[in-house]
Scaffold this motif. Structure first.
Motif, short mmCIF file in Angstrom:
data_model
loop_
_atom_site.label_atom_id
_atom_site.label_comp_id
_atom_site.label_asym_id
_atom_site.label_seq_id
_atom_site.Cartn_x
_atom_site.Cartn_y
_atom_site.Cartn_z
N SER A 1 0.86 -1.18 0.00
CA SER A 1 0.00 0.00 0.00
C SER A 1 0.90 1.23 0.00
CB SER A 1 -0.90 0.02 1.23
OG SER A 1 -0.14 0.20 2.42
N GLN B 1 -8.41 0.76 -1.54
CA GLN B 1 -7.81 2.04 -1.20
C GLN B 1 -7.61 2.92 -2.43
OE1 GLN B 1 -4.20 1.59 1.09
NE2 GLN B 1 -5.10 0.12 2.51
N VAL C 1 0.32 -1.99 -4.69
CA VAL C 1 -0.89 -2.17 -3.89
C VAL C 1 -1.31 -3.64 -3.92
CG1 VAL C 1 -3.29 -1.48 -3.54
CG2 VAL C 1 -1.63 0.17 -4.44
N HIS C 2 -1.27 -4.26 -2.76
CA HIS C 2 -1.67 -5.66 -2.58
C HIS C 2 -3.14 -5.80 -2.95
CE1 HIS C 2 -2.50 -9.43 -0.46
NE2 HIS C 2 -1.19 -9.66 -0.46
N THR D 1 -5.53 -7.23 -1.52
CA THR D 1 -6.45 -7.05 -0.39
C THR D 1 -6.58 -5.59 0.02
OG1 THR D 1 -4.65 -7.47 1.20
CG2 THR D 1 -5.98 -9.36 0.50
N ARG D 2 -5.73 -4.71 -0.51
CA ARG D 2 -5.84 -3.26 -0.24
C ARG D 2 -6.33 -2.51 -1.47
NH1 ARG D 2 -1.19 -3.32 2.89
NH2 ARG D 2 -0.82 -5.47 3.42
N PHE E 1 -11.72 -8.62 2.08
CA PHE E 1 -10.90 -7.42 2.27
C PHE E 1 -11.11 -6.42 1.13
CE2 PHE E 1 -8.18 -10.42 4.78
CZ PHE E 1 -8.30 -9.76 5.99
N SER E 2 -11.12 -6.92 -0.09
CA SER E 2 -11.39 -6.08 -1.27
C SER E 2 -12.15 -6.94 -2.28
CB SER E 2 -10.11 -5.56 -1.90
OG SER E 2 -9.56 -4.49 -1.17
#
Length: 338
Positions: free
Chosen positions: A90, A120, A113-114, A116-117, A158-159
């Motif tokens: 991130s 964002q 950016v992973h 799961t993020r 998570f996303s």
């Protein structure tokens, strides 16, 4: 060897059997341990921004022991880990990774950016990308990869899928503009992952799919697409994992710890020859000792041992095998040093 072949009444004595076992085990451990610092290793994935390396645990980051990140890095170096790539997933993590790596010549970072993020990025994706570009510019040669990015359909809570697909595709602009290699993440998303990789293959030169746990077909698709495969303790959990790893071409393998996660356990543990350094429960932490259950970059030798064991590498070729894996990593992430 004659001393342990002596027999009493046609049978090897219990004491000789015990001495033989201990001697062989000791010789293997000492030989491997003494070689471990000589074998050059690069940990391509260590989550050193995790609060656990600062002595903070749980959702509330409760302090359990003092910050020992510096000791973790020192242990890695003393065990022959020449470089560590500090993984960021991130914008805040990229900034923190840079603060960790900035003053250490052996630490480098990824920026991305992973999956799961991914959410964002959604509010203002252009601005988010611009800020990532700002970190890359500020970091200079400390940044060696774009990532960690990709898809993870095991953790859609998570996303959501749509956010992950958008963020994955969008970050190829960073890869194209910087020409940095990719540090990729793929979990239970093979069709979408390979479609996006193939559609954007012209925009990057090299990349590694880290923490590989896939099947044979996934492995072949990555190789056919010119990607490398990153292996850690999670890659060796099952006998099926081991069968797949055995078939990965040596010249396409890199190794990592993914610490503080993915310690070598379960099926792969039988190939370990070097005992881990002493560890304590976090509540009983002592300076200079590892935290039980917290993986560290100093365990890279164990990852290499498991890989060599799976591949059937003879002991007298272990050092050469390690050098081959090291050179794979240098070729992609540190080509100017070749």
């Amino acid at each position: 060897k004659q001393w342990y072949q002596r027999r009493v009444r046609g049978k090897t004595t219990t004491i000789h059997r015990t001495l033989l076992k201990l001697t062989l085990q000791t010789n293997i451990a000492v030989r491997t341990f003494s070689n471990s610092a000589m074998i050059r290793k690069i940990d391509i994935g260590a989550n050193l921004t995790d609060p656990i390396f600062r002595g903070l645990y749980g959702e509330n980051n409760k302090r359990v022991h003092e910050d020992d990140l510096k000791l973790v890095v020192e242990r890695a170096k003393s065990s022959g880990v020449e470089k560590i790539m500090v993984t960021a997933g991130s914008l805040p993590e990229a900034k923190e990774a840079l603060s960790i790596a900035r003053n250490d010549p052996d630490l480098y970072i990824t920026v991305g950016v992973h999956p799961t993020r991914s959410s964002q990025m959604l509010e203002n994706p252009d601005n988010y990308i611009e800020q990532l570009e700002g970190v890359i510019k500020e970091a200079g040669n400390k940044v060696v990869a774009i990532g960690e990015f990709g898809l993870d359909y095991d953790r859609l809570h998570f996303s959501p899928k749509e956010a992950q697909l958008f963020a994955f595709e969008r970050q190829f602009s960073l890869a194209e503009s910087t020409q940095l290699p990719l540090f990729l993440h793929s979990r239970n998303c093979e069709e979408d992952f390979m479609r996006i990789i193939k559609n954007n293959r012209h925009r990057f030169k090299d990349g590694v799919v880290h923490s590989f746990t896939g099947n044979f077909e996934e492995m072949r698709q990555y190789i056919d697409c010119g990607l490398y495969i990153g292996l850690n303790g999670c890659s060796f959990k099952t006998e099926e994992n081991i069968k797949v790893v055995r078939e990965i071409p040596d010249d396409r393998i890199m190794i990592e710890t993914d610490s503080p996660y993915c310690e070598v356990k379960q099926a792969g543990a039988k190939f370990i020859k070097t005992p881990a350094p002493p560890s304590m429960k976090k509540e009983r932490w002592e300076k200079g000792k590892l935290v039980k259950g917290r993986n560290e970059p100093c365990h890279m030798v164990q990852v290499l041992e498991v890989l060599a064991g799976i591949k059937g590498v003879p002991d007298d070729q272990f050092v050469a095998f390690g050098e081959k894996i090291y050179q794979n990593t240098k070729r992609v992430f540190f080509p100017k040093e070749l």
